[in-house]
Design a protein around this motif. Structure first.
Motif, short mmCIF file in Angstrom:
data_model
loop_
_atom_site.label_atom_id
_atom_site.label_comp_id
_atom_site.label_asym_id
_atom_site.label_seq_id
_atom_site.Cartn_x
_atom_site.Cartn_y
_atom_site.Cartn_z
N ARG A 18 0.78 -1.26 0.01
CA ARG A 18 -0.09 -0.09 0.01
C ARG A 18 0.81 1.24 0.03
O ARG A 18 1.64 1.31 0.53
CB ARG A 18 -0.90 0.05 1.17
N LEU A 19 0.43 2.15 -0.83
CA LEU A 19 0.98 3.61 -0.42
C LEU A 19 -0.17 4.47 -0.17
O LEU A 19 -1.40 4.47 -0.45
CB LEU A 19 1.40 4.20 -2.01
N VAL A 20 0.14 5.01 1.12
CA VAL A 20 -0.98 5.85 1.88
C VAL A 20 -0.41 7.30 1.74
O VAL A 20 0.81 7.63 2.23
CB VAL A 20 -0.97 5.16 3.45
N MET A 21 -1.12 8.24 1.37
CA MET A 21 -0.94 9.54 1.09
C MET A 21 -1.09 10.21 2.70
O MET A 21 -2.24 9.84 3.17
CB MET A 21 -1.82 10.27 0.14
N GLY A 22 -0.06 11.12 3.12
CA GLY A 22 -0.24 11.76 4.35
C GLY A 22 0.08 13.05 4.33
O GLY A 22 0.34 13.64 3.01
N ASP A 23 0.37 13.85 5.73
CA ASP A 23 1.08 15.06 5.48
C ASP A 23 1.74 15.14 6.70
O ASP A 23 2.36 14.29 7.31
CB ASP A 23 -0.22 16.15 5.42
N HIS A 24 2.15 16.51 7.17
CA HIS A 24 2.89 16.84 8.55
C HIS A 24 4.44 16.09 8.18
O HIS A 24 4.71 15.64 9.32
CB HIS A 24 2.21 16.33 9.53
N GLY A 25 4.73 16.02 6.94
CA GLY A 25 6.15 15.45 6.83
C GLY A 25 6.57 13.89 7.11
O GLY A 25 7.80 13.63 7.28
N ILE A 26 5.49 13.22 7.08
CA ILE A 26 5.60 11.76 7.41
C ILE A 26 6.28 11.04 6.28
O ILE A 26 5.92 11.30 5.00
CB ILE A 26 4.31 11.19 8.01
N PHE A 27 7.05 10.25 6.65
CA PHE A 27 7.62 9.18 5.63
C PHE A 27 7.87 7.92 6.52
O PHE A 27 9.13 7.72 7.15
CB PHE A 27 8.83 9.55 4.82
N GLN A 28 7.00 6.88 6.53
CA GLN A 28 7.19 5.58 7.31
C GLN A 28 7.15 4.40 6.48
O GLN A 28 6.08 4.48 5.42
CB GLN A 28 6.27 5.62 8.31
N VAL A 29 7.84 3.42 6.74
CA VAL A 29 7.40 2.11 5.99
C VAL A 29 7.22 1.36 7.23
O VAL A 29 7.80 1.00 8.23
CB VAL A 29 8.81 1.64 5.31
N ASN A 30 6.03 0.46 6.72
CA ASN A 30 5.29 -0.59 7.82
C ASN A 30 5.15 -1.62 7.42
O ASN A 30 5.07 -2.06 5.94
CB ASN A 30 4.25 0.01 8.61
N VAL A 31 5.71 -2.88 8.01
CA VAL A 31 5.46 -4.14 7.79
C VAL A 31 4.51 -4.79 8.70
O VAL A 31 4.77 -5.03 9.97
CB VAL A 31 6.97 -5.27 7.60
N ASP A 32 3.41 -5.15 8.31
CA ASP A 32 2.27 -5.76 9.07
C ASP A 32 1.95 -4.93 10.32
O ASP A 32 1.84 -5.33 11.58
CB ASP A 32 2.59 -7.04 9.78
N GLY A 33 2.03 -3.49 10.02
CA GLY A 33 1.81 -2.51 11.22
C GLY A 33 2.97 -2.16 12.14
O GLY A 33 2.66 -1.38 12.87
N THR A 34 4.09 -2.80 11.82
CA THR A 34 5.17 -2.45 12.63
C THR A 34 6.29 -1.51 11.82
O THR A 34 6.54 -1.92 10.66
CB THR A 34 6.12 -3.74 12.93
N THR A 35 6.32 -0.37 12.26
CA THR A 35 7.41 0.44 11.79
C THR A 35 8.80 -0.08 11.59
O THR A 35 9.46 -0.23 12.53
CB THR A 35 7.18 1.74 12.38
N VAL A 36 9.26 -0.14 10.34
CA VAL A 36 10.71 -0.52 10.00
C VAL A 36 11.57 0.67 9.62
O VAL A 36 12.85 0.54 9.66
CB VAL A 36 10.79 -1.68 9.27
N PHE A 37 11.04 1.64 9.10
CA PHE A 37 11.72 2.86 8.79
C PHE A 37 10.81 4.35 9.16
O PHE A 37 9.57 4.10 8.82
CB PHE A 37 11.90 3.03 7.53
N ASP A 38 11.24 5.19 9.86
CA ASP A 38 10.69 6.46 10.00
C ASP A 38 11.70 7.66 9.70
O ASP A 38 12.61 7.54 10.32
CB ASP A 38 10.26 6.44 11.35
N LYS A 39 11.51 8.44 8.78
CA LYS A 39 12.33 9.44 8.57
C LYS A 39 12.65 10.62 9.69
O LYS A 39 13.55 11.13 9.57
CB LYS A 39 12.08 10.56 7.18
N ASP A 40 11.88 10.46 10.52
CA ASP A 40 12.16 11.19 11.89
C ASP A 40 13.32 10.52 12.70
O ASP A 40 13.94 11.35 13.50
CB ASP A 40 11.05 11.62 12.53
N GLU A 41 13.66 9.19 12.50
CA GLU A 41 14.47 8.55 13.58
C GLU A 41 15.58 7.90 12.66
O GLU A 41 16.58 7.67 13.28
CB GLU A 41 13.65 7.14 14.16
#
Length: 76
Positions: A37-60
């Protein structure tokens, strides 16, 4: 069923980045993923999730496509 999701900030112009990451993940791991899935968001988000678990967050994490693919592979 394995689901990979990329949520990206539309106003920030992160669509191309999301598409690059999607392409890299699918090239490496397409047979291991049931849904993407590609999910459109806002507020600077860029995250990659696998089965609901975040594996990448641009803030971290530092943005590195190969590292993101490895993180997704590790979560599978």
């Amino acid at each position: 069923m394995t689901t990979v999701e990329i949520e990206y900030c539309v106003p920030c112009g992160f669509r191309d980045r999301a598409l690059d990451v999607q392409r890299a993940i699918l090239t490496a791991l397409e047979r291991d993923i049931d849904e993407f899935r590609l999910v459109m968001g806002d507020h600077g988000i860029f995250q990659v999730n696998v089965d609901g678990t975040t594996v990448f967050d641009k803030d971290e994490d530092e943005f590195d496509v190969d590292a993101i693919v490895r993180a997704v592979r590790g979560a599978l």
